[in-house]
Design an enzyme around this catalytic site. Structure first.
Site, PDB file in Angstrom:
ATOM      1  N   PRO A 156       0.815  -1.211   0.000  1.00 42.33           N
ATOM      2  CA  PRO A 156       0.000   0.000   0.000  1.00 42.33           C
ATOM      3  C   PRO A 156       0.851   1.264   0.000  1.00 42.33           C
ATOM      4  CG  PRO A 156       0.196  -0.792   2.227  1.00 42.33           C
ATOM      5  CD  PRO A 156       0.994  -1.740   1.363  1.00 42.33           C
ATOM      6  N   LYS A 181       4.490  -5.397  -6.934  1.00 44.40           N
ATOM      7  CA  LYS A 181       3.652  -4.394  -7.583  1.00 44.40           C
ATOM      8  C   LYS A 181       3.485  -3.240  -6.609  1.00 44.40           C
ATOM      9  CE  LYS A 181      -0.007  -2.708  -8.244  1.00 44.40           C
ATOM     10  NZ  LYS A 181      -0.389  -1.244  -8.123  1.00 44.40           N
ATOM     11  N   GLU A 256      -3.512  -8.600   4.645  1.00 47.35           N
ATOM     12  CA  GLU A 256      -3.439  -7.739   5.833  1.00 47.35           C
ATOM     13  C   GLU A 256      -4.199  -6.474   5.488  1.00 47.35           C
ATOM     14  OE1 GLU A 256      -3.107  -5.038   8.177  1.00 47.35           O
ATOM     15  OE2 GLU A 256      -1.114  -4.681   7.334  1.00 47.35           O
ATOM     16  N   CYS A 289      -3.010   1.493   9.533  1.00 51.55           N
ATOM     17  CA  CYS A 289      -4.073   0.505   9.737  1.00 51.55           C
ATOM     18  C   CYS A 289      -4.174   0.045  11.177  1.00 51.55           C
ATOM     19  CB  CYS A 289      -3.855  -0.692   8.809  1.00 51.55           C
ATOM     20  SG  CYS A 289      -2.326  -1.609   9.117  1.00 51.55           S
ATOM     21  N   GLU A 386     -13.534   2.269   8.507  1.00 46.77           N
ATOM     22  CA  GLU A 386     -12.191   2.842   8.559  1.00 46.77           C
ATOM     23  C   GLU A 386     -12.133   4.143   7.770  1.00 46.77           C
ATOM     24  OE1 GLU A 386      -7.737   1.029   8.267  1.00 46.77           O
ATOM     25  OE2 GLU A 386      -8.999   0.735   6.508  1.00 46.77           O
TER      26      GLU A 386
END
Length: 491
Positions: A156, A181, A256, A289, A386
């Site tokens: 991320p 990626k 995750e 997170c 979130e």
């Protein structure tokens, strides 16, 4: 080989893919902007089907030789990889601060040293996972951890360097070959990571970087039947798409995902310590997170806690992440700013009260004030979902049972924080359904310990042996103690 380079605050970085030990350009590109001031950083290669095919083929070719090495033989390569990351420490700090808005001080003192440790620790830990004997009455068992094959790693934008190395460390140490990626909103440190791997002498094809958009490049990678594992950190909607694509080929996924973690303040808590820790939830502009974003505070100490935390938050420096004094930087992207402010506006329209913040920050277009909202119900959108920005909520409770019910009352289950008398806090924490929970602390992360969530917060665990259980095929070689005489009567 492409000769074009991006100049980001004096650091030169390639915008191209890294496949089979070489830079590979692409005619298709996408623009990259800094969250600090929205300036154009350059154009980055967008992976096309041919690039994905090239990367998978390269990783497949490299797998037999790399996987045939022992962990001890792979160790020098990975040690050099860590060293090369260290040699580029200033460049990594500059790139990620400009590209992702991460605090420069945090990069220098926390992220880069941790990235080096991620590679070294797992390389050394792999030495003890070669083979494990199990002796039973009937047979000798030799339990092996064999490399799985070609691994796709998708990271991320909130912590691209740390989370890439967190996954690459065990994947490479186990003997897999990897395709990384990077996140399209912050890909540059992953590109520099390829330079470090190249300088370390990792054989061509062992580590590849294919840049691009998740819906196209990422989708092609995770749906290819030649992929043995997919490791992803990111949002729940993206994880669902990845799981569906990989599931068609029965490819195991480690996911995750997000969190809506409780920060519980019990009546016997050290209020000043809890408030000081609570302010840490604004770190990285709340784009973390594992942060405890739902404050659940005992009603008898709520007023004192709010006053103490307000004092701490009032002293936070919001600004340019490259400044040494800055403690809260920008939101990654205009779309994310819109999302964060939308949550605040809808909550206030529904009756929530703003304890502090609640507005865009005057420093710049992608900055939001550290915010705390109260007067909320358990089923309110902002309590359940979130936000991934500097926005916290505060609710009060009257008993441990009520606190636990509120803590468990979302679809997430990643982390948590609990402040109180140690024995009391542990008793409460044991009842909270989550992957981990910190007692009178926050952010303690040991590589030997498991990390991950339950419910919508993910599938699987990362860290220590758990990482190798995922990145390896566990094989049992069985040798009978007595001559084996087959019989159809045996069951």
């Amino acid at each position: 080989m492409s000769t074009s380079m991006l100049d980001v605050a004096g650091v030169l970085v390639s915008p191209d893919h890294y496949i089979d030990g070489e830079r590979v350009p692409s005619e298709e590109r996408f623009e990259l902007f800094s969250p600090i001031d929205q300036r154009l950083l350059g154009q980055v290669a967008a992976g096309q089907p041919a690039h994905v095919e090239q990367a998978i083929a390269a990783a497949e070719r490299a797998f037999p030789a790399w996987s045939a090495m022992s962990a001890a033989e792979r160790l020098p390569y990975l040690d050099r990889f860590a060293e090369e990351i260290g040699r580029r420490a200033d460049a990594f700090c500059t790139l990620e601060s400009n590209d992702a808005g991460v605090l420069l001080s945090r990069m220098r003192h926390g992220v880069v040293p941790r990235a080096m440790l991620n590679i070294r620790w797992f390389a050394e830990h792999a030495l003890g996972l070669q083979e494990r004997p199990i002796d039973t009455q009937q047979a000798h068992h030799r339990v092996r951890h064999d490399p799985a094959g070609v691994v796709v790693i998708i990271t991320p934008w909130n912590a691209p360097l740390m989370l890439s190395t967190w996954k690459l460390g065990p994947a490479l140490a186990a003997g897999n070959t990897c395709i990384l990626k990077p996140p399209e909103w912050a890909p540059l440190t992953c590109s520099l990571l390829a330079d470090a791997a190249h300088a370390a002498g990792l054989p061509p094809g062992v580590f590849n970087v294919v840049q691009g958009i998740g819906a196209t490049t990422g989708a092609q990678l995770v749906s290819d039947p030649r992929i043995a594992r997919v490791s992803f950190t990111g949002s729940v909607p993206t994880a669902r798409r990845i799981a569906q694509a990989a599931g068609a080929n029965l490819v195991p996924c480690s996911l995750e995902l997000g969190g809506k973690s409780p920060f519980i303040v019990l009546e016997d808590a050290d209020i000043d310590a809890a408030a000081a820790t609570g302010a840490l939830m604004y770190r990285n502009a709340g784009q973390v997170c594992l942060a405890g974003t739902r404050f659940l505070v005992h009603e008898r100490v709520a007023e004192r806690f709010i006053a103490a935390m307000r004092t701490t938050v009032d002293g936070l420096c919001v600004g340019d992440p490259r400044g040494e004094a800055t403690e809260v930087g920008p939101i990654i992207h205009p779309r994310q700013v819109e999302r964060v402010l939308g949550f605040i506006d809808r909550a206030v329209a529904g009756g929530a009260q703003v304890l502090w913040g609640g507005q865009p920050h005057p420093f710049g277009a992608q900055y939001v004030q550290p915010t705390m909202l109260t007067g909320l119900s358990q089923d309110d959108e902002i309590v359940q979902n979130e936000v991934f920005g500097p926005v916290l909520t505060l609710q009060t409770f009257a008993s441990d049972d009520e606190a636990v019910a509120m803590a468990n009352g979302t679809d997430y289950g990643l982390g948590g924080v609990c402040y109180g008398d140690t024995a009391h806090a542990i008793a409460v924490a044991d009842r909270v359904r989550t992957g981990f929970i910190w007692i009178n602390s926050f952010g303690i992360r040991d590589l030997a310990a498991p990390f991950g969530g339950i419910k919508r917060s993910g599938i699987g665990r990362e860290g220590g042996d758990w990482s190798f259980e995922f990145f390896c095929d566990v094989k049992d070689v069985v040798v009978p103690k007595k001559p084996f005489r087959p019989s159809f009567s045996h069951r």
